[in-house]
Design an enzyme around this catalytic site. Structure first.
Site, PDB file in Angstrom:
ATOM      1  N   SER A   1       0.824  -1.217   0.000  1.00 50.58           N
ATOM      2  CA  SER A   1       0.000   0.000   0.000  1.00 50.58           C
ATOM      3  C   SER A   1       0.855   1.263   0.000  1.00 50.58           C
ATOM      4  O   SER A   1       2.006   1.260   0.445  1.00 50.58           O
ATOM      5  CB  SER A   1      -0.898   0.042   1.230  1.00 50.58           C
ATOM      6  OG  SER A   1      -1.714  -1.097   1.299  1.00 50.58           O
TER       7      SER A   1
HETATM    8  N1  SAH Z   1      -0.160  -5.448   4.011  1.00 54.83           N
HETATM    9  C1  SAH Z   1       0.601  -5.725   2.802  1.00 54.83           C
HETATM   10  C2  SAH Z   1      -0.162  -5.375   1.549  1.00 54.83           C
HETATM   11  C3  SAH Z   1      -0.976  -6.495   1.194  1.00 54.83           C
HETATM   12  S1  SAH Z   1      -1.758  -6.565  -0.370  1.00 54.83           S
HETATM   13  C4  SAH Z   1       1.940  -5.036   2.804  1.00 54.83           C
HETATM   14  O1  SAH Z   1       2.243  -4.291   3.735  1.00 54.83           O
HETATM   15  O2  SAH Z   1       2.710  -5.286   1.871  1.00 54.83           O
HETATM   16  C5  SAH Z   1      -3.033  -7.685   0.117  1.00 54.83           C
HETATM   17  C6  SAH Z   1      -2.583  -9.095   0.404  1.00 54.83           C
HETATM   18  O3  SAH Z   1      -3.720  -9.820   0.838  1.00 54.83           O
HETATM   19  C7  SAH Z   1      -2.043  -9.840  -0.812  1.00 54.83           C
HETATM   20  O4  SAH Z   1      -0.745 -10.284  -0.559  1.00 54.83           O
HETATM   21  C8  SAH Z   1      -3.019 -10.995  -0.987  1.00 54.83           C
HETATM   22  O5  SAH Z   1      -2.404 -12.178  -1.446  1.00 54.83           O
HETATM   23  C9  SAH Z   1      -3.561 -11.152   0.422  1.00 54.83           C
HETATM   24  N2  SAH Z   1      -4.838 -11.858   0.554  1.00 54.83           N
HETATM   25  C10 SAH Z   1      -5.918 -11.843  -0.265  1.00 54.83           C
HETATM   26  N3  SAH Z   1      -6.894 -12.636   0.223  1.00 54.83           N
HETATM   27  C11 SAH Z   1      -6.423 -13.172   1.391  1.00 54.83           C
HETATM   28  C12 SAH Z   1      -6.954 -14.075   2.363  1.00 54.83           C
HETATM   29  N4  SAH Z   1      -8.177 -14.634   2.241  1.00 54.83           N
HETATM   30  N5  SAH Z   1      -6.184 -14.383   3.435  1.00 54.83           N
HETATM   31  C13 SAH Z   1      -4.945 -13.861   3.593  1.00 54.83           C
HETATM   32  N6  SAH Z   1      -4.380 -13.010   2.690  1.00 54.83           N
HETATM   33  C14 SAH Z   1      -5.111 -12.671   1.603  1.00 54.83           C
END
Ligand code: SAH
Length: 240
Positions: free
Chosen positions: A88
């Site tokens: 993000s």
């Molecule tokens: N917080 C992260 C940004 C994450 S982007 C950072 O600081 O880099 C969102 C993430 O959520 C992605 O990596 C995606 O694979 C994950 N995601 C999507 N659905 C999910 C689920 N059901 N459980 C866990 N992670 C999930």
């Protein structure tokens, strides 16, 4: 014979050069960019929680992206981290961290580890972080970076975060960094009394960041701002 005074000076110079690093440069070449990011993108936009500002001035965001993207790591934008996912924008990380209003020693659940950057920011704020990532390669990569930086208070699990992490519930705060169309019930159940959850929710391109609070077993919700996050998916890739 070296005089005591000369020996003392030599020690001082040695100590100073240890602090400066071999070429006289700082150990982390991105310190300036990081401080500017905190001042201009975060402080000037109204984020005032000192622990958030300090954490974001400390965590080396450039180490959470691929080497070829490091020069872009402190820009006012999200960045790709592979597998169609993104880290993000710094402001959003700061805003969500501030909304959680956590105290050192509390327990926080994160859904969507991604690069591990948000987890590191929370760990710098002194909380115990439990974070879940559904894409195994991303989860493993995050574990490697967080281990290399020696974060002891972060536990990463590879799996479907929709279900939360009941073994460690209740959580004082929950942060969700992928967007379901509806609030997952297991997550509201695993939120402690008086706890706060920050979660983007809605359809693709039409999501809102929500702040949920649990009071006397009831969930209150407040809209914060329009956002665009990647969807929360199940193990078959279907959007929740
Ligand atoms: N917080 C992260 C940004 C994450 S982007 C950072 O600081 O880099 C969102 C993430 O959520 C992605 O990596 C995606 O694979 C994950 N995601 C999507 N659905 C999910 C689920 N059901 N459980 C866990 N992670 C999930």
């Amino acid at each position: 014979m070296i005089s005591a005074r000369t020996a003392g000076l030599m020690l001082l110079v040695a100590a100073a050069s240890l602090c400066m690093g071999p070429a006289g440069s700082s150990a982390d070449d991105f310190v300036d960019q990081r401080q500017k990011m905190v001042a201009l993108q975060i402080g000037d936009r109204g984020i005032s929680d000192a622990s958030v500002l300090k954490a974001m001035a400390t965590v080396p965001r450039h180490l959470f992206v691929a080497p070829e993207l490091r020069d872009l790591a402190y820009r006012d934008a999200p960045l790709p981290i592979g597998h169609g996912q993104t880290i993000s924008q710094p402001y959003i990380v700061a805003l969500m961290s501030q909304l959680l209003a956590v105290q050192p020693g509390q327990r926080v659940l994160e859904i969507g580890t991604g690069s591990g950057y948000q987890a590191a920011v929370l760990a710098e704020m002194g909380v115990h972080v439990f974070t879940i990532e559904i894409v195994p390669e991303l989860g493993r990569q995050a574990i490697d970076v967080l281990d290399a930086l020696d974060y002891q208070n972060i536990r990463v699990k590879i799996g479907d975060g929709y279900k939360g992490w009941p073994e460690h519930a209740p959580f004082d705060a929950i942060i969700v960094t992928c967007a379901p169309t509806r609030i997952p019930k297991p997550l509201t159940e695993q939120l402690a009394e008086g706890g706060r959850m920050v979660i983007p929710s809605g359809e693709k391109y039409d999501q809102q960041l929500l702040l949920l609070t649990k009071q006397a077993g009831k969930i209150e919700r407040e809209k914060v701002v329009d956002v665009r996050f990647v969807p929360m998916v199940d193990e078959q890739g279907k959007t929740y």
